[in-house]
Design a protein around this motif. Structure first.
Motif, PDB file in Angstrom:
ATOM      1  N   VAL A 175       3.188  -7.961  -8.312  1.00 51.70           N
ATOM      2  CA  VAL A 175       3.800  -9.086  -9.017  1.00 51.70           C
ATOM      3  C   VAL A 175       5.056  -8.630  -9.761  1.00 51.70           C
ATOM      4  O   VAL A 175       6.097  -9.302  -9.732  1.00 51.70           O
ATOM      5  N   PHE A 176       4.969  -7.474 -10.426  1.00 55.94           N
ATOM      6  CA  PHE A 176       6.121  -6.938 -11.162  1.00 55.94           C
ATOM      7  C   PHE A 176       7.302  -6.682 -10.226  1.00 55.94           C
ATOM      8  O   PHE A 176       8.448  -7.065 -10.528  1.00 55.94           O
ATOM      9  N   LEU A 177       7.024  -6.049  -9.086  1.00 58.24           N
ATOM     10  CA  LEU A 177       8.094  -5.735  -8.143  1.00 58.24           C
ATOM     11  C   LEU A 177       8.708  -6.995  -7.546  1.00 58.24           C
ATOM     12  O   LEU A 177       9.934  -7.108  -7.406  1.00 58.24           O
ATOM     13  N   MET A 178       7.877  -7.972  -7.192  1.00 58.67           N
ATOM     14  CA  MET A 178       8.416  -9.213  -6.616  1.00 58.67           C
ATOM     15  C   MET A 178       9.281  -9.957  -7.631  1.00 58.67           C
ATOM     16  O   MET A 178      10.327 -10.505  -7.281  1.00 58.67           O
ATOM     17  N   ASN A 179       8.850  -9.967  -8.887  1.00 63.17           N
ATOM     18  CA  ASN A 179       9.660 -10.611  -9.929  1.00 63.17           C
ATOM     19  C   ASN A 179      10.970  -9.868 -10.152  1.00 63.17           C
ATOM     20  O   ASN A 179      12.007 -10.474 -10.448  1.00 63.17           O
ATOM     21  N   THR A 180      10.921  -8.546 -10.004  1.00 63.92           N
ATOM     22  CA  THR A 180      12.125  -7.729 -10.191  1.00 63.92           C
ATOM     23  C   THR A 180      13.145  -7.985  -9.093  1.00 63.92           C
ATOM     24  O   THR A 180      14.355  -8.087  -9.359  1.00 63.92           O
ATOM     25  N   PHE A 181      12.664  -8.093  -7.856  1.00 64.31           N
ATOM     26  CA  PHE A 181      13.561  -8.240  -6.709  1.00 64.31           C
ATOM     27  C   PHE A 181      13.866  -9.694  -6.342  1.00 64.31           C
ATOM     28  O   PHE A 181      14.702  -9.958  -5.488  1.00 64.31           O
ATOM     29  N   SER A 186      15.784 -15.004  -2.108  1.00 67.58           N
ATOM     30  CA  SER A 186      14.700 -14.111  -1.668  1.00 67.58           C
ATOM     31  C   SER A 186      13.528 -14.170  -2.630  1.00 67.58           C
ATOM     32  O   SER A 186      13.719 -14.250  -3.854  1.00 67.58           O
ATOM     33  N   VAL A 187      12.305 -14.146  -2.074  1.00 71.20           N
ATOM     34  CA  VAL A 187      11.107 -14.121  -2.913  1.00 71.20           C
ATOM     35  C   VAL A 187      10.747 -12.700  -3.332  1.00 71.20           C
ATOM     36  O   VAL A 187       9.795 -12.480  -4.074  1.00 71.20           O
ATOM     37  N   GLY A 188      11.503 -11.706  -2.835  1.00 70.97           N
ATOM     38  CA  GLY A 188      11.308 -10.325  -3.261  1.00 70.97           C
ATOM     39  C   GLY A 188      10.256  -9.550  -2.508  1.00 70.97           C
ATOM     40  O   GLY A 188       9.962  -8.398  -2.845  1.00 70.97           O
ATOM     41  N   VAL A 189       9.669 -10.152  -1.467  1.00 72.07           N
ATOM     42  CA  VAL A 189       8.588  -9.484  -0.743  1.00 72.07           C
ATOM     43  C   VAL A 189       9.109  -8.309   0.092  1.00 72.07           C
ATOM     44  O   VAL A 189       8.469  -7.258   0.161  1.00 72.07           O
ATOM     45  N   ILE A 190      10.277  -8.478   0.706  1.00 73.75           N
ATOM     46  CA  ILE A 190      10.808  -7.418   1.573  1.00 73.75           C
ATOM     47  C   ILE A 190      10.974  -6.114   0.796  1.00 73.75           C
ATOM     48  O   ILE A 190      10.470  -5.053   1.197  1.00 73.75           O
ATOM     49  N   GLN A 191      11.678  -6.180  -0.334  1.00 73.64           N
ATOM     50  CA  GLN A 191      11.911  -4.986  -1.146  1.00 73.64           C
ATOM     51  C   GLN A 191      10.611  -4.425  -1.711  1.00 73.64           C
ATOM     52  O   GLN A 191      10.439  -3.209  -1.802  1.00 73.64           O
ATOM     53  N   THR A 192       9.699  -5.326  -2.078  1.00 69.03           N
ATOM     54  CA  THR A 192       8.408  -4.882  -2.618  1.00 69.03           C
ATOM     55  C   THR A 192       7.621  -4.108  -1.571  1.00 69.03           C
ATOM     56  O   THR A 192       7.032  -3.057  -1.866  1.00 69.03           O
ATOM     57  N   PHE A 193       7.594  -4.613  -0.341  1.00 60.44           N
ATOM     58  CA  PHE A 193       6.916  -3.901   0.742  1.00 60.44           C
ATOM     59  C   PHE A 193       7.515  -2.505   0.949  1.00 60.44           C
ATOM     60  O   PHE A 193       6.780  -1.535   1.149  1.00 60.44           O
ATOM     61  N   VAL A 194       8.845  -2.402   0.897  1.00 59.72           N
ATOM     62  CA  VAL A 194       9.497  -1.109   1.110  1.00 59.72           C
ATOM     63  C   VAL A 194       9.116  -0.134  -0.009  1.00 59.72           C
ATOM     64  O   VAL A 194       8.727   1.012   0.254  1.00 59.72           O
ATOM     65  N   VAL A 195       9.221  -0.580  -1.256  1.00 62.45           N
ATOM     66  CA  VAL A 195       8.901   0.297  -2.391  1.00 62.45           C
ATOM     67  C   VAL A 195       7.438   0.736  -2.360  1.00 62.45           C
ATOM     68  O   VAL A 195       7.130   1.914  -2.530  1.00 62.45           O
ATOM     69  N   MET A 196       6.537  -0.214  -2.120  1.00 62.11           N
ATOM     70  CA  MET A 196       5.113   0.120  -2.102  1.00 62.11           C
ATOM     71  C   MET A 196       4.778   1.026  -0.921  1.00 62.11           C
ATOM     72  O   MET A 196       3.959   1.951  -1.054  1.00 62.11           O
ATOM     73  N   GLY A 197       5.413   0.789   0.222  1.00 62.63           N
ATOM     74  CA  GLY A 197       5.171   1.655   1.372  1.00 62.63           C
ATOM     75  C   GLY A 197       5.560   3.088   1.088  1.00 62.63           C
ATOM     76  O   GLY A 197       4.822   4.026   1.414  1.00 62.63           O
ATOM     77  N   VAL A 198       6.710   3.280   0.445  1.00 57.00           N
ATOM     78  CA  VAL A 198       7.174   4.632   0.113  1.00 57.00           C
ATOM     79  C   VAL A 198       6.288   5.269  -0.954  1.00 57.00           C
ATOM     80  O   VAL A 198       5.888   6.432  -0.829  1.00 57.00           O
ATOM     81  N   LEU A 199       5.960   4.507  -2.008  1.00 61.65           N
ATOM     82  CA  LEU A 199       5.118   5.042  -3.085  1.00 61.65           C
ATOM     83  C   LEU A 199       3.738   5.443  -2.564  1.00 61.65           C
ATOM     84  O   LEU A 199       3.224   6.522  -2.903  1.00 61.65           O
ATOM     85  N   TYR A 200       3.134   4.585  -1.764  1.00 62.42           N
ATOM     86  CA  TYR A 200       1.805   4.886  -1.241  1.00 62.42           C
ATOM     87  C   TYR A 200       1.844   6.071  -0.279  1.00 62.42           C
ATOM     88  O   TYR A 200       0.935   6.901  -0.264  1.00 62.42           O
ATOM     89  N   PHE A 201       2.891   6.152   0.520  1.00 64.66           N
ATOM     90  CA  PHE A 201       3.024   7.294   1.427  1.00 64.66           C
ATOM     91  C   PHE A 201       3.092   8.596   0.635  1.00 64.66           C
ATOM     92  O   PHE A 201       2.385   9.565   0.951  1.00 64.66           O
ATOM     93  N   ILE A 202       3.902   8.639  -0.404  1.00 65.75           N
ATOM     94  CA  ILE A 202       4.050   9.860  -1.216  1.00 65.75           C
ATOM     95  C   ILE A 202       2.728  10.233  -1.872  1.00 65.75           C
ATOM     96  O   ILE A 202       2.300  11.390  -1.834  1.00 65.75           O
TER      97      ILE A 202
END
Length: 461
Positions: A175-181, A186-202
């Protein structure tokens, strides 16, 4: 590079602190537990084009719902078929592949949202991400059991608790990331998916790189196996394929399936159920708080019951699940009749704690029955019971309720029959658990089979 992921390279050296292993497992389970919070994306995804409200070309919620369903389906499928591969290549390789699949699934899904192609979300999060879920779920389990022969339940409970609690981190983060982006276009889902994908991978890669397995024959300092063998805890090992030929595997499959069916059936309808049972007495906000409280008990139960099983025994712990569950499901309809919201909440919180406890206790139960050598693979195959329960539970609750309402039963009373049906399922589970006996010695691996199973890793570091 591939040598780094080789199983023999993950064998711990002398003096390795085994308490470094649970955090490595948690690094994976807290990430994949995000699956329970995927519903926070449903609303924004249904407005990906319209932004403020759904446009004619936007995806319907029923279309989006298949993303989560596919993920859970492939979780069970990959756990069942990937468990044997896990025992061959070791946890580091498996956890790394899980990180690639789960993190990569988010990135593919981001492309799907950008191109507005739903099949890419099905492929990304549903199929590839689901495979990452399954491999990530089973990969640390057998390792933890081998490191903690003296506290099997506690160790697996620590990790699987992370899966139950992952949504508590993922939901507010999403929710925080979608509100930020979020912007006007844009509803912010694209950027949120990218950030979460990278964070979870790391995070998952950190867990994969730090995981270690004990050397052959290792035991905790100062601990020796009990002189008198507990008949329900074997010192032998059963091959993953041979386990499928034993009645114990299918009895435990049914025990888990029935326990989870009863719990998951009400978990998905908790908010609606409490509002309809106490019509006018529980607001939507209070119902949401009830769902959050159940999540806490789901997470806490995974550790509490698994930890308790080290003292009660795995079979006795499942007896508690079934006996206490039967009592609570039978009691629930009376809480609605008496108008006791507090008792209703208490009953369901305990029920959901045992739902979570069933997941965290079953790996140790399997290790007790089949030994530790192939417990990861056996556990993976048993998780098909979860997939089955994920269908049976909601179907039972939804269709029995709908039948009741269509035949003139008040909504507040429409769940009574369902609760009694769930209690009957737990009676069957009790019988299955009662029939579990030690595995016949003809299924045990011989010393020669154990030596031929894989190269001796005792000297590798």
């Amino acid at each position: 590079m591939l040598k780094f992921f080789a199983k023999e390279r993950t064998v711990a050296g002398p003096g390795f602190n085994r308490w470094m292993v649970p955090p490595a497992a948690l690094a994976v389970h807290l990430c994949i537990g995000q699956a329970y919070a995927f519903s926070v994306f449903n609303g924004p995804l249904s407005k990906a084009i319209g932004i403020t409200e759904s446009a004619p070309d936007d995806w319907k919620l029923t279309t989006i719902g298949w993303i989560f369903s596919l993920a859970i389906f492939f979780l069970g499928l990959s756990a069942a078929f990937g468990g044997k591969w896990l025992e061959k290549v070791g946890p580091r390789m498996t956890m790394f592949v899980a990180a690639c699949c789960f993190g990569g699934g988010f990135l593919i899904s981001a492309i799907g949202v950008a191109l507005h192609q739903i099949w890419l979300l099905y492929l990304g999060y549903g199929v590839i991400g689901g495979i990452g879920l399954g491999l990530g779920y089973v990969s640390p389990v057998s390792t933890l059991i081998k490191w903690f022969p003296d506290r099997r339940g506690m160790a697996t409970g620590l990790a699987i608790m992370g899966f139950g609690g992952g949504a508590m981190v993922a939901a507010p983060l999403s929710v925080f990331l979608m509100n930020t982006f979020k912007t006007a276009t844009s509803v912010g889902v694209i950027q949120t998916f990218v950030v979460m994908g990278v964070l979870y991978f790391i995070s998952m890669v950190i867990g994969a790189f730090t995981i270690r397995i004990p050397a052959e024959g290792w035991q905790p300092k100062g601990w020796t196996p009990p002189a008198t063998e507990n008949r329900m805890i074997t010192r032998n090992h059963v091959h993953i394929d041979e386990a499928l030929k034993t009645p114990q595997f299918y009895l435990l499959w049914l025990a888990l399936c029935l326990n989870v069916t009863a719990g998951i059936g009400v978990l998905g309808q908790a908010s609606v159920m409490i509002q309809e049972t106490f019509k006018g007495g529980v607001t939507p906000a209070a119902a949401a708080g009830f769902v959050g409280l159940m999540s806490l008990f789901n997470m806490g139960g995974r550790f509490f019951w698994s930890f308790s099983s080290d003292y009660l025994g795995r079979k006795n712990t499942y007896y508690v699940f079934f006996i206490l569950g039967i009592i609570l499901y039978t009691l629930v309809p009376h809480t609605g009749q008496t108008g006791s919201v507090a008792l209703f909440v208490l009953c369901y919180c305990v029920i959901i704690s045992m739902y979570g406890g069933g997941f965290s206790t079953i790996p140790s139960y399997l290790a007790d029955m089949f030994g530790t050598k192939y417990v990861g693979g056996i556990h993976g195959r048993l998780l098909t019971a979860w997939a089955a329960a994920g269908i049976f539970g909601p179907v039972l609750v939804n269709y029995i309720r709908q039948y009741q309402v269509e035949h003139g039963v008040d909504k507040a009373a429409s769940y009574e029959v369902t609760m009694y049906v769930m209690a009957c399922l737990l009676v069957l589970g009790f019988i299955c658990n009662m029939l579990v006996k030690p595995v016949d010695r003809r299924h045990h691996m011989s010393e020669q089979q154990l030596r031929n199973a894989e190269p001796d890793l005792a000297g590798a570091h």
